[in-house]
Design a protein around this motif. Structure first.
Motif, PDB file in Angstrom:
ATOM      1  N   UNK A 199       0.806  -1.215   0.000  1.00  0.00           N
ATOM      2  CA  UNK A 199       0.000   0.000   0.000  1.00  0.00           C
ATOM      3  C   UNK A 199       0.833   1.255   0.000  1.00  0.00           C
ATOM      4  N   UNK A 200       2.050   1.174   0.533  1.00  0.00           N
ATOM      5  CA  UNK A 200       2.926   2.341   0.532  1.00  0.00           C
ATOM      6  C   UNK A 200       3.359   2.719  -0.880  1.00  0.00           C
ATOM      7  N   UNK A 201       3.372   1.754  -1.811  1.00  0.00           N
ATOM      8  CA  UNK A 201       3.748   2.032  -3.195  1.00  0.00           C
ATOM      9  C   UNK A 201       2.556   2.503  -4.019  1.00  0.00           C
ATOM     10  N   UNK A 202       1.387   1.895  -3.777  1.00  0.00           N
ATOM     11  CA  UNK A 202       0.209   2.187  -4.600  1.00  0.00           C
ATOM     12  C   UNK A 202      -0.641   3.326  -4.038  1.00  0.00           C
ATOM     13  N   UNK A 203      -0.811   3.335  -2.707  1.00  0.00           N
ATOM     14  CA  UNK A 203      -1.678   4.338  -2.076  1.00  0.00           C
ATOM     15  C   UNK A 203      -0.972   4.884  -0.846  1.00  0.00           C
ATOM     16  N   UNK A 204       0.111   5.595  -1.073  1.00  0.00           N
ATOM     17  CA  UNK A 204       0.948   6.072   0.030  1.00  0.00           C
ATOM     18  C   UNK A 204       0.194   7.029   0.944  1.00  0.00           C
ATOM     19  N   UNK A 205      -0.580   7.946   0.347  1.00  0.00           N
ATOM     20  CA  UNK A 205      -1.265   8.957   1.155  1.00  0.00           C
ATOM     21  C   UNK A 205      -2.313   8.327   2.069  1.00  0.00           C
TER      22      UNK A 205
ATOM     23  N   UNK B  78       8.005  12.690   1.706  1.00  0.00           N
ATOM     24  CA  UNK B  78       8.463  12.660   0.313  1.00  0.00           C
ATOM     25  C   UNK B  78       8.153  13.973  -0.393  1.00  0.00           C
ATOM     26  N   UNK B  79       7.016  14.601  -0.064  1.00  0.00           N
ATOM     27  CA  UNK B  79       6.680  15.889  -0.678  1.00  0.00           C
ATOM     28  C   UNK B  79       7.678  16.956  -0.233  1.00  0.00           C
ATOM     29  N   UNK B  80       8.019  16.952   1.054  1.00  0.00           N
ATOM     30  CA  UNK B  80       8.973  17.936   1.565  1.00  0.00           C
ATOM     31  C   UNK B  80      10.360  17.758   0.933  1.00  0.00           C
ATOM     32  N   UNK B  81      10.736  16.529   0.585  1.00  0.00           N
ATOM     33  CA  UNK B  81      12.027  16.277  -0.054  1.00  0.00           C
ATOM     34  C   UNK B  81      11.985  16.487  -1.560  1.00  0.00           C
ATOM     35  N   UNK B  82      10.819  16.819  -2.086  1.00  0.00           N
ATOM     36  CA  UNK B  82      10.700  17.083  -3.511  1.00  0.00           C
ATOM     37  C   UNK B  82      10.543  15.845  -4.355  1.00  0.00           C
TER      38      UNK B  82
ATOM     39  N   UNK C 140       2.047  10.364   6.787  1.00  0.00           N
ATOM     40  CA  UNK C 140       3.304  10.979   7.241  1.00  0.00           C
ATOM     41  C   UNK C 140       4.440  10.685   6.266  1.00  0.00           C
ATOM     42  N   UNK C 141       4.509   9.462   5.721  1.00  0.00           N
ATOM     43  CA  UNK C 141       5.535   9.112   4.736  1.00  0.00           C
ATOM     44  C   UNK C 141       5.344   9.932   3.467  1.00  0.00           C
ATOM     45  N   UNK C 142       4.086  10.054   3.021  1.00  0.00           N
ATOM     46  CA  UNK C 142       3.824  10.847   1.822  1.00  0.00           C
ATOM     47  C   UNK C 142       4.221  12.298   2.029  1.00  0.00           C
ATOM     48  N   UNK C 143       3.979  12.831   3.231  1.00  0.00           N
ATOM     49  CA  UNK C 143       4.327  14.215   3.519  1.00  0.00           C
ATOM     50  C   UNK C 143       5.844  14.406   3.522  1.00  0.00           C
TER      51      UNK C 143
END
Length: 213
Positions: free
Chosen positions: A5-11, A21-25, A16-19
């Motif tokens: 699910x972390x690969x297909x539907x991370x959000x 990755x967004x902060x790291x660009x 928190x993991x998706x956030x």
């Protein structure tokens, strides 16, 4: 990654993991929504851990709360009078039922047989509407129900004027047919209202040597 699910539907799986990755660009998305979702997931995770660690205490507290809520059931009053459920409080029909109960006695105005007639327009007190109301009442008062090899009619359930018992079978039968059910309707103001009262069949009263009248 053990969780696909972390690969297909991370959000949805871990906001928190998706956030991060967004902060790291590495990804794009709605930061405020992900932050709110991550906080909610964290709180639910902590709640789940607490319940798992103290399962017995949580179960006992829940049963105690449920038992305390059921104490009020002893004061529950089940309303089974149809006029209290469907009739507007303080309306015209409510006042008429109160008048019937005051005139005929307590309980007579609380019978469960009621006909509520509506029309396409607000004008129900017209000749056509009243005649249609007459047909509806005549059909309703002649309904029969077969149960346990016994035929039940409205006259077996409705309120009637009580008469002293004579212990004579044919007299009891005659009186039962002569005294109709107490029906309150706008047709009481017109001659047509008498058609509702019956009797449905001719009542033969033996007089001397005659066959009856």
């Amino acid at each position: 990654i053990s969780d696909p699910g972390l690969l297909n539907r991370t959000a949805w799986t871990n906001a928190a993991v998706a956030l991060v990755h967004i902060k790291k660009g590495r990804a794009t998305g709605n930061k405020p929504a992900l932050w709110m979702r991550s906080r909610l997931q964290e709180e639910l995770y902590q709640l789940g851990r607490m319940i798992q660690e103290h399962a017995g205490k949580v179960l006992f507290t829940g049963l105690l709360l449920l038992a305390s809520l059921t104490i009020g059931l002893k004061s529950v009053v089940i309303e089974d009078r149809i006029e209290k459920l469907w009739v507007e409080e303080g309306g015209r029909l409510d006042r008429e039922l109160a008048y019937v109960e005051e005139t005929l006695g307590k309980g007579s105005g609380g019978i469960n047989q009621m006909v509520i007639q509506t029309g396409e327009d607000a004008a129900l007190l017209t000749p056509d509407s009243l005649l249609h109301h007459l047909d509806v009442l005549k059909s309703a008062t002649r309904v029969t129900v077969e149960m346990d090899d016994v035929t039940w009619k409205l006259s077996d359930l409705c309120y009637k004027t009580s008469m002293p018992e004579t212990e004579i079978q044919f007299v009891e039968t005659i009186l039962d047919r002569l005294f109709p059910c107490a029906i309150i309707t706008p047709l009481d103001c017109f001659w047509e209202g008498s058609k509702i009262l019956g009797p449905d069949f001719p009542v033969h009263i033996p007089l001397g040597g005659d066959e009856g009248s």
